[in-house]
Design a protein around this motif. Structure first.
Motif, PDB file in Angstrom:
ATOM      1  N   VAL A 460       0.832  -1.198   0.000  1.00  0.00           N
ATOM      2  CA  VAL A 460       0.000   0.000   0.000  1.00  0.00           C
ATOM      3  C   VAL A 460       0.871   1.254   0.000  1.00  0.00           C
ATOM      4  N   VAL A 461       0.500   2.202  -0.822  1.00  0.00           N
ATOM      5  CA  VAL A 461       1.165   3.505  -0.873  1.00  0.00           C
ATOM      6  C   VAL A 461       0.191   4.540  -0.329  1.00  0.00           C
ATOM      7  N   GLU A 462       0.579   5.209   0.748  1.00  0.00           N
ATOM      8  CA  GLU A 462      -0.265   6.254   1.309  1.00  0.00           C
ATOM      9  C   GLU A 462      -0.181   7.513   0.440  1.00  0.00           C
ATOM     10  N   GLN A 463      -1.038   8.476   0.753  1.00  0.00           N
ATOM     11  CA  GLN A 463      -1.073   9.713  -0.039  1.00  0.00           C
ATOM     12  C   GLN A 463       0.301  10.372  -0.065  1.00  0.00           C
ATOM     13  N   GLY A 464       0.786  10.638  -1.286  1.00  0.00           N
ATOM     14  CA  GLY A 464       2.100  11.260  -1.437  1.00  0.00           C
ATOM     15  C   GLY A 464       3.254  10.338  -1.129  1.00  0.00           C
ATOM     16  N   GLY A 465       2.969   9.038  -0.859  1.00  0.00           N
ATOM     17  CA  GLY A 465       4.026   8.089  -0.514  1.00  0.00           C
ATOM     18  C   GLY A 465       4.626   8.344   0.849  1.00  0.00           C
ATOM     19  N   ASN A 466       3.802   8.879   1.761  1.00  0.00           N
ATOM     20  CA  ASN A 466       4.314   9.269   3.073  1.00  0.00           C
ATOM     21  C   ASN A 466       4.695   8.091   3.965  1.00  0.00           C
ATOM     22  N   ASN A 467       4.350   6.863   3.575  1.00  0.00           N
ATOM     23  CA  ASN A 467       4.770   5.692   4.361  1.00  0.00           C
ATOM     24  C   ASN A 467       6.114   5.142   3.890  1.00  0.00           C
ATOM     25  N   PHE A 468       6.812   5.892   3.027  1.00  0.00           N
ATOM     26  CA  PHE A 468       8.150   5.509   2.578  1.00  0.00           C
ATOM     27  C   PHE A 468       9.130   6.633   2.900  1.00  0.00           C
ATOM     28  N   SER A 469      10.396   6.258   3.016  1.00  0.00           N
ATOM     29  CA  SER A 469      11.424   7.273   3.246  1.00  0.00           C
ATOM     30  C   SER A 469      11.676   8.044   1.951  1.00  0.00           C
ATOM     31  N   GLY A 470      12.464   9.124   2.071  1.00  0.00           N
ATOM     32  CA  GLY A 470      12.755   9.924   0.884  1.00  0.00           C
ATOM     33  C   GLY A 470      13.475   9.124  -0.182  1.00  0.00           C
ATOM     34  N   GLY A 471      14.459   8.295   0.232  1.00  0.00           N
ATOM     35  CA  GLY A 471      15.193   7.482  -0.719  1.00  0.00           C
ATOM     36  C   GLY A 471      14.328   6.417  -1.370  1.00  0.00           C
ATOM     37  N   GLN A 472      13.437   5.804  -0.591  1.00  0.00           N
ATOM     38  CA  GLN A 472      12.533   4.794  -1.144  1.00  0.00           C
ATOM     39  C   GLN A 472      11.580   5.417  -2.163  1.00  0.00           C
ATOM     40  N   LYS A 473      11.051   6.601  -1.833  1.00  0.00           N
ATOM     41  CA  LYS A 473      10.148   7.278  -2.786  1.00  0.00           C
ATOM     42  C   LYS A 473      10.869   7.594  -4.084  1.00  0.00           C
ATOM     43  N   GLN A 474      12.123   8.041  -3.978  1.00  0.00           N
ATOM     44  CA  GLN A 474      12.871   8.363  -5.190  1.00  0.00           C
ATOM     45  C   GLN A 474      13.100   7.119  -6.040  1.00  0.00           C
ATOM     46  N   ARG A 475      13.429   6.001  -5.407  1.00  0.00           N
ATOM     47  CA  ARG A 475      13.678   4.775  -6.168  1.00  0.00           C
ATOM     48  C   ARG A 475      12.400   4.257  -6.824  1.00  0.00           C
ATOM     49  N   LEU A 476      11.263   4.381  -6.128  1.00  0.00           N
ATOM     50  CA  LEU A 476       9.996   3.969  -6.738  1.00  0.00           C
ATOM     51  C   LEU A 476       9.626   4.880  -7.906  1.00  0.00           C
ATOM     52  N   ALA A 477       9.912   6.172  -7.760  1.00  0.00           N
ATOM     53  CA  ALA A 477       9.643   7.114  -8.859  1.00  0.00           C
ATOM     54  C   ALA A 477      10.536   6.812 -10.053  1.00  0.00           C
ATOM     55  N   ILE A 478      11.810   6.445  -9.782  1.00  0.00           N
ATOM     56  CA  ILE A 478      12.722   6.086 -10.867  1.00  0.00           C
ATOM     57  C   ILE A 478      12.236   4.812 -11.559  1.00  0.00           C
ATOM     58  N   ALA A 479      11.774   3.833 -10.765  1.00  0.00           N
ATOM     59  CA  ALA A 479      11.252   2.590 -11.339  1.00  0.00           C
ATOM     60  C   ALA A 479      10.040   2.871 -12.225  1.00  0.00           C
ATOM     61  N   ARG A 480       9.172   3.769 -11.790  1.00  0.00           N
ATOM     62  CA  ARG A 480       7.999   4.140 -12.600  1.00  0.00           C
ATOM     63  C   ARG A 480       8.435   4.731 -13.941  1.00  0.00           C
ATOM     64  N   THR A 481       9.506   5.528 -13.937  1.00  0.00           N
ATOM     65  CA  THR A 481      10.029   6.100 -15.175  1.00  0.00           C
ATOM     66  C   THR A 481      10.615   5.017 -16.075  1.00  0.00           C
TER      67      THR A 481
END
Length: 573
Positions: A460-481
């Motif tokens: 589950v991804v909370e609004q804005g990805g707030n349940n992940f750290s900054g580095g985790q959010k960046q890696r998920l965003a990179i994976a999406r790209t």
């Protein structure tokens, strides 16, 4: 406001509301006449049969009036709610395609207010129009004719009463109208401060600015409250004044009518009916007053909505060409200049570089040097003032935006994730991707390990990805790209939250990935280590390209690049 409603309102529901409203008015006007007949022909003559017959007739008409009122409200509600739905859809659709410049002009808080509060004002005035705005004048004219029919002499009272009531309405509108218009701007301000407080709550706490933010909100809230108190206090005066006028009118009618009855010049039933019609006339005036108070506020809201819908994008999709995805990827900047609106000097000046398929372009420079602006020109978030940006040999301004966006994948500085699951967020990059493609992208982005440790793709991804750290959010965003099948991949300082080890592993994985062999990677970075292995490094300083080459070339010959190296590693590398 009519122009805003013209193509969006449902004419079938409007006609339905008007039809039942007319039936309601006819029934309402006919009921006092039956009452007068009961008194004159039934009670006065002790005719019980007539009273029963007229009573049944009155009951049937009353039920029909209630049914007509119900269907009038139902159709009016349908029309107003559908209108609100269509307006919100149109605003949202417009906002999605707004240029960055146009978006910044309006502001997020104002856009939220216009999509919610302003649309609600339009809905309210629409349902009032279908319920009261048309009913009031019809009722007033009909009641006046029926009253005149009962006794023409008593109608002279309205010659005094109606101008007095209209004067009260005019004075009220004169003072209330500007206050109602000001309320919308004050609502914008209140939403802005409230939204900043919510999104920046951690910063506020970190700097112990709780009291200052509270005072700022209290000030804006008090300003809004004072404005609302003034306007509603003015409106509150309407009720006792109109009640006083109506009571005085009833007294005058009763007094004069009693004299006519005593002189046997008027039946008692006619006086009762006349008083009912008089109340209907005065109530219609009050309804019109309420409507005329609401209309200015709705008009102000309509103007604010029109401002959004009439915004003209500076980025015009006039291109007719399609990018050939089968040719080798190529990216070129040729003498590119760019300035933001109202800027005193260009943000980018004389940018020239070329990248071929399989190459990585690194962009580095101090804060505010124009790195993000440069990459935003590639997918036409902005258009260059002069010069050319070529993708696969074609000027981006001559290519269809849809085709250009298909060939350019972007990871922005601030990683943003949508509420849902990791799978849903990754599919945002490519809705047709299968699980194997998703896991491959996660592996390259160094995110597979922590995703597997949770609930996999269904995490589950909370609004804005707030349940992940900054580095985790960046890696998920990179994976999406990476899930997106594009020719050019842009990573706009999207490695900034990664530690040096993860940064190195990710860049190595990108370099070794077979899918990236014929692609172009554009990496914006603050750290030398992030862009050192790039095939082409562009060095920016205050919007000017002061260097272009490999790490070794720039390290040996470029003073700006040398300064960046020295500031980060305190010596040669």
């Amino acid at each position: 406001m009519l122009r805003l409603l013209w193509h969006r309102i449902s004419y079938k529901t409007v006609l339905g509301a008007l039809f039942f409203m007319v039936l309601q008015v006819i029934g309402t006007l006919y009921l006092p006449n039956i009452t007068a007949n009961i008194v004159n022909n039934g009670i006065a003559k002790s005719n019980v049969d007539y009273i029963i017959f007229a009573g049944i007739k009155m009951t049937i008409i009353a039920v029909l009036v209630m049914a007509a009122a119900y269907f009038n409200v139902w159709f009016a509600a349908q029309a107003s709610q559908k209108l609100g739905r269509d307006l919100r859809n149109d605003i949202y659709q417009k906002v999605l395609y707004l240029d960055n410049d146009e978006f910044d002009k309006i502001g997020t808080s104002s856009l939220i207010t216009r999509t919610t509060n302003d649309v609600m004002q339009i809905q309210n005035v629409t349902i009032m129009f279908l319920r009261m705005m048309i009913m009031a004048p019809i009722m007033m004219v009909g009641a006046s004719l029926m009253a005149y029919q009962k006794d023409p002499r008593l109608t002279k009272i309205f010659v005094v009463v109606l101008p007095l009531l209209l004067l009260v309405m005019a004075i009220t509108l004169y003072f209330a109208d500007p206050l109602f218009k000001a309320m919308q701007k004050k609502t914008d301000r209140l939403n802005l401060i409230f939204r900043e407080g919510l999104t920046g709550v951690r910063v506020i706490r970190a700097f112990r600015q709780d009291n200052w933010e509270q005072e700022r909100f209290v000030k804006a809230n008090k300003d809004y409250t004072n404005n609302a108190q003034k306007v509603f206090s003015i409106m509150a005066l309407m009720s006792p004044i109109t009640t006083l006028i109506m009571s005085g009118t009833n007294i005058a009618i009763t007094w004069i009518g009693a004299k006519y009855i005593a002189a046997q010049q008027m039946p008692v039933g006619n006086l009762l009916a006349f008083m009912t019609y008089a109340n209907q006339i005065l109530i219609s005036c009050m309804m019109l007053t309420m409507i005329f108070v609401v209309i200015p506020r709705a008009q102000a809201s309509s103007t604010r909505i029109q401002e959004i819908l009439q915004l003209q994008n500076t980025i015009v999709d006039a291109g007719q060409k399609s990018l050939n995805a089968n040719v080798a990827a190529q990216l070129s900047f040729e003498n590119v200049y760019f300035s933001y609106q109202s800027a005193q000097q260009p943000t980018l000046q004389n940018i020239n570089f070329t990248a071929q398929a399989g190459q990585t372009v690194g962009i580095i420079g101090s804060t505010g040097a124009g790195k993000t602006t440069l990459v935003n020109l590639i997918n036409r978030f902005y258009d260059a003032d002069s010069g050319k940006i070529l993708v696969n040999g074609q000027d981006v301004c001559q290519v269809k935006l849809s085709t250009l966006n298909e060939q350019v994948a972007l990871t922005q500085q601030k990683a943003f994730l949508f509420k849902g699951t990791i799978r849903e967020n990754l599919l945002y990059g490519n809705p047709k991707a299968n699980d194997a493609m998703l896991w491959h992208a996660l592996k390259v982005a160094q995110a597979a390990e922590f995703v597997q440790a949770d609930h996999g793709l269904e995490t589950v991804v909370e609004q804005g990805g707030n349940n992940f750290s900054g580095g985790q959010k960046q890696r998920l965003a990179i994976a999406r790209t990476l899930v997106k099948q594009a020719a050019i991949y842009i990573f706009d300082d999207s490695f900034s939250a990664l530690d040096f080890k993860t940064d190195a592993l990710l860049r190595q994985a990108l370099k070794n990935d077979p899918q990236m062999k014929n692609k172009i990677c554009v990496i914006v970075g603050q750290r030398i280590s992030t862009i050192a292995s790039a095939d082409v490094i562009v060095v920016l300083d205050q919007g000017q390209m002061v260097g272009c080459g490999t790490h070794e070339q720039l390290k040996a010959n470029n003073s700006t690049y040398q300064e960046i190296i020295n500031s980060q590693i305190k010596g040669d590398k």
